[in-house]
Each structure stands twice: as C-alpha cells, then as structure tokens.
Design an enzyme around this catalytic site. Structure first.
Site, PDB file in Angstrom:
ATOM      1  N   LYS A 177     -48.297   5.371  19.951  1.00  0.00           N
ATOM      2  CA  LYS A 177     -48.881   3.171  19.031  1.00  0.00           C
ATOM      3  C   LYS A 177     -47.772   3.179  18.804  1.00  0.00           C
ATOM      4  O   LYS A 177     -46.738   2.376  18.481  1.00  0.00           O
ATOM      5  CB  LYS A 177     -49.544   3.992  18.127  1.00  0.00           C
ATOM      6  CG  LYS A 177     -50.537   3.278  17.227  1.00  0.00           C
ATOM      7  CD  LYS A 177     -49.373   2.070  15.823  1.00  0.00           C
ATOM      8  CE  LYS A 177     -49.380   3.518  15.345  1.00  0.00           C
ATOM      9  NZ  LYS A 177     -49.197   2.832  13.987  1.00  0.00           N
ATOM     10  N   LYS A 212     -38.069   1.190  11.252  1.00  0.00           N
ATOM     11  CA  LYS A 212     -39.130   2.923  11.917  1.00  0.00           C
ATOM     12  C   LYS A 212     -39.182   2.841  13.011  1.00  0.00           C
ATOM     13  O   LYS A 212     -39.047   2.900  13.573  1.00  0.00           O
ATOM     14  CB  LYS A 212     -40.423   2.407  11.228  1.00  0.00           C
ATOM     15  CG  LYS A 212     -41.250   3.267  11.773  1.00  0.00           C
ATOM     16  CD  LYS A 212     -40.709   4.273  10.824  1.00  0.00           C
ATOM     17  CE  LYS A 212     -41.558   5.889  11.382  1.00  0.00           C
ATOM     18  NZ  LYS A 212     -42.979   5.643  10.641  1.00  0.00           N
TER      19      LYS A 212
END
Length: 297
Positions: A242, A174
């Site tokens: 983030k 990811k």
C-alpha cells in the site's frame, strides 16, 4: 493539578494501541475509539475513556491522534458524518500518524484550517517494535506552532521528532522512508538467497557485512528472525505494498521515474500473488526462494 491537554486516539491497531498506551503512561487524559472493541477495552482497563464515535472523541479532546490504514479511512474519520469535525471545537489539533497520500494530507489541512483548527501529518517509522518500545521516528508536516504544542505528547512514543515543512511534507518524508525500507528488504532477501544458493552460510555473511558499508536497519533487525523461521509481522507485507503504491502515485504526480522502487514494488506485489500478504515485509525472502529454487532454511 494536571495541566496537560486532553488527548484522543483513533485507530488502535498494531501501531496505535501501544502508542496510546504510552500516552497513558505519560499521565495524559485519553479518549479512545476503534472499530474493534477489544483494543478499546484493554486501554480503558489502563485508564483511558471510551468514545463510541470519532465526533465523541473530538468533543472531549484538545489534541486528537489518528493511526488508520489508508487515505480514505483518514478522510472519513476527519470529514465524515460522525467524524472529528462533527464534534470539534476551534483550536483543535489533529495529528495523523497514518501513511497516506501527501495530497490527502494537504486537503485535510486546508479543511481544518478553514475551521480554525490544525492538521499535522505525522507518519512514523520503527514498526510495531518501535511503537511498543516508545522509540518511533516521527516526521511532521504542518504548522510549527501546533507541533510545539503537541510535542510533549509525541515525545511519549517518539525517539525523534522532525518538522519537515508545511502540510504534506511529513508524508513526502514517509514516502522516502518507505522507498528505503523496501530497498533494504529486497536487497537483504537477494543476498541471503544468493549466499544459500552458493552454499555459503548466510548467517556468517550477515555477520561479516554488518560491520562494513552494508550495515543498515534491516540487517540489524531482521536476519535473526528469519534464521529462526519467524516471518510474522512486524510490518505486514500488504501495508508495504500500500505504501509503495502511494510512493509510485506521488512520483507520477511529480512526473518523475523511480526505476529501482518500481522493481521493488513488483517484488512486493509478487508476495501478494503468493499469498504472503499477512507476513512481515522481510518475508519477501520467500519470493527470492521461489525465483532461485532454494530455501533459506
């Protein structure tokens, strides 16, 4: 007779709620928990069962899926006083679809393994549209056998499921995904504003380059929204920031530089400074508008 495992889903935000809805449509018994009750009530009206605490979900479910904002949220959900472990039974499989630190995923996998349970880090890509359409890309780290047990449930909202490797490997994948997403969004913003600054129609530029080597997901999905004046999420910019923070921290732990990703991180941080945190990540075009002194529309 329904021989399917009983599922739990914790975290019913922009991604989690449609993912959970697909599980209901696939015929699974589903227990749901979320801080905001509106999403819970909506799914209960579709056939889900309400749980007041994460540990209550664990008392009923064979497999629990989580989709939460960040690493501390997932840790608290799993290990907290009223968390999953407080109500779990041996053999439970916890599948986390959040984007968190690979190190956190490995820590949680070890904590559950010590109790005879499995933790799969299974972040997804495809955004809110992919969640709604059931076409997410799911990348998984953890025990291959646990993944095969859970695969029928994951297939309810995934177009592809790839076992990357051991604990944390899904989150490393990811990280790589988010590096590429950020690069695509930043490059798209620059090319759109370059065309506008040069007094060339950016819509025609996009149409031209989509047919060549520049073709990519960002160009296929975002320009028409931007040309229509739509900068709403999607995938919120503050979540992109983030995720890029996780990428940069992971790179630091590995002792390697990421110069291009570092530059893209600065551009997305500029979105925060300009008050664009709740817009789509493609709205990074607004940063380029500021820098170039010209608007896309």
């Amino acid at each position: 007779m329904n021989n399917k495992p009983t599922l739990g889903f914790i975290g019913l935000g922009l991604m989690g709620k449609p993912m959970a809805a697909h599980l209901l449509k696939a015929g699974f018994t589903l227990w749901v928990h979320n801080r905001s009750q509106a999403a819970v009530d909506e799914l209960v009206s579709q056939g889900a069962h309400k749980a007041n605490l994460a540990k209550d979900v664990a008392q009923h479910a064979d497999i629990i899926m989580t989709c939460l904002p960040d690493s501390p949220d997932v840790e608290a959900c799993v290990l907290g006083e009223d968390g999953i472990l407080a109500g779990a039974k041996q053999g439970l499989i916890v599948i986390d679809h959040s984007t968190i630190k690979p190190a956190t995923a490995r820590h949680l996998a070890a904590a559950l393994a010590a109790r005879g349970m499995h933790f799969l880090d299974a972040p997804v890509s495809g955004g809110q549209i992919g969640a709604q359409n059931g076409t997410l890309t799911t990348m998984v780290g953890g025990d291959a056998g646990a993944l095969e047990t859970a695969r029928p449930a994951l297939e309810a909202f995934s177009k592809s499921i790839t076992h990357i490797g051991g604990p944390g490997a899904g989150q490393v994948a990811k990280c790589c995904n988010q590096m590429m997403v950020a690069a695509q969004m930043a490059a798209m913003a620059e090319l759109l504003i370059l065309a506008r600054k040069a007094e060339v129609d950016p819509q025609k530029v996009v149409a031209a380059i989509q047919g060549g080597a520049a073709q990519c997901w960002a160009l296929d999905n975002k320009p028409q929204l931007l040309f229509a004046g739509n900068r709403q999420p999607g995938f919120k910019a503050y979540m992109q920031v983030k995720d890029l923070g996780i990428v940069m921290e992971t790179a630091k732990e590995l002792g390697m530089p990421l110069p291009a990703t570092a530059a893209n991180t600065q551009l997305f941080n500029a979105m925060m400074a300009l008050g664009m945190q709740d817009l789509d990540n493609s709205a990074i075009v607004g940063v380029m508008e500021q820098l170039a002194g010209v608007e896309l529309l």
